[in-house]
Motif scaffolding. Structure first.
Motif, mmCIF file in Angstrom:
data_model
loop_
_atom_site.group_PDB
_atom_site.id
_atom_site.type_symbol
_atom_site.label_atom_id
_atom_site.label_comp_id
_atom_site.label_asym_id
_atom_site.label_seq_id
_atom_site.Cartn_x
_atom_site.Cartn_y
_atom_site.Cartn_z
ATOM 1 N N SER A 104 0.854 -1.183 0.000
ATOM 2 C CA SER A 104 0.000 0.000 0.000
ATOM 3 C C SER A 104 0.892 1.235 0.000
ATOM 4 O O SER A 104 1.803 1.353 0.822
ATOM 5 N N GLY A 114 -8.851 3.305 2.589
ATOM 6 C CA GLY A 114 -7.742 2.451 2.192
ATOM 7 C C GLY A 114 -7.685 1.134 2.932
ATOM 8 O O GLY A 114 -6.729 0.374 2.776
ATOM 9 N N ARG A 153 -3.937 7.255 -3.363
ATOM 10 C CA ARG A 153 -3.508 5.911 -2.980
ATOM 11 C C ARG A 153 -3.106 5.143 -4.228
ATOM 12 O O ARG A 153 -3.745 5.247 -5.278
ATOM 13 N N SER A 155 -1.088 1.100 -5.248
ATOM 14 C CA SER A 155 -0.668 -0.186 -4.688
ATOM 15 C C SER A 155 -0.065 -1.039 -5.788
ATOM 16 O O SER A 155 -0.272 -0.783 -6.972
#
Length: 218
Positions: A104, A114, A153, A155
């Motif tokens: 993450s 998240g 965010r 990932s």
């Protein structure tokens, strides 16, 4: 786009990770180093299977190359910002008992979004930027909650298709080819499928086995 990404200096640092030691610096290089080390430490039997099976596959074909030198996963998926999240799903094509590391990254408040959601385990886990988790993505449903509108965010995860392991188990050929070339061997493989799930589970460690491995009383 992929070629441009691979030219990114941070990705190149990840790709230049050496098998024996970290020869480059930077957070992402350290993450790769920790990634393989954690897999080996906590899942030694599964790690050995990955190294031996996929190592033999790569040795058999010099056109293949690892995503990251010194790594053990042959594939990677990168989820780009600003708000990468996934709905509940399983990755059924991956190795059934395989472990997939998920990183993450980003800039967000992990108490507000998240979160990693594992409905089969009835868990909603805060998953802050910079954190890593291993999950059996082929069999465990997973997804995550979006972050706030003003946050970002991203990932990335690595994984291996179960078909690669079956290919090597069948002698470097597909199931259809095995049935045509060696019907007796194919029949044996069909018979072992009934109990293969039990063998797959044995690759996961117990708390007692990890304590023993660490030199602690069980």
């Amino acid at each position: 786009m992929i070629e441009e990404l691979c030219r990114n200096p941070h990705m190149r640092r990840m790709a230049s990770f050496a098998k024996s030691e970290c020869q480059t610096h930077g957070l992402l290089t350290v993450l790769i180093y920790c990634l393989v080390g954690m897999f080996y430490t906590y899942f030694p039997d599964l790690f050995k299977e990955y190294v031996e099976t996929l190592g033999a596959l790569y040795d058999s074909d010099d056109t293949l190359r690892w995503v990251f030198e010194g790594g053990v996963w042959p594939a990677i998926s990168i989820n780009f910002p600003p708000d990468s999240f996934s709905r509940m799903h399983t990755d059924a094509g991956n190795k059934a008992n395989g472990l997939c590391p998920i990183f993450s990254l980003g800039d967000f408040d992990p108490t507000k979004g998240g979160h990693l959601v594992l409905p089969d385990l009835k868990l909603i886990i805060e998953f802050p930027p910079g954190c890593l988790i291993f999950i059996p993505s082929a069999t465990l449903r997973h997804g995550n909650i979006p972050v706030q509108q003003t946050e970002t965010r991203t990932s990335w995860t690595q994984y291996s298709a179960g078909g690669l392991f079956r290919w090597m188990q069948y002698g470097g050929r597909s199931w259809e080819t095995l049935k045509k070339q060696d019907a007796k061997r194919a029949a044996q493989e069909m018979q072992t499928r009934k109990s293969r799930w039990a063998e797959a589970i044995k690759a996961f460690p117990t708390v007692a086995s990890l304590r023993t491995r660490a030199g602690l009383p069980a």
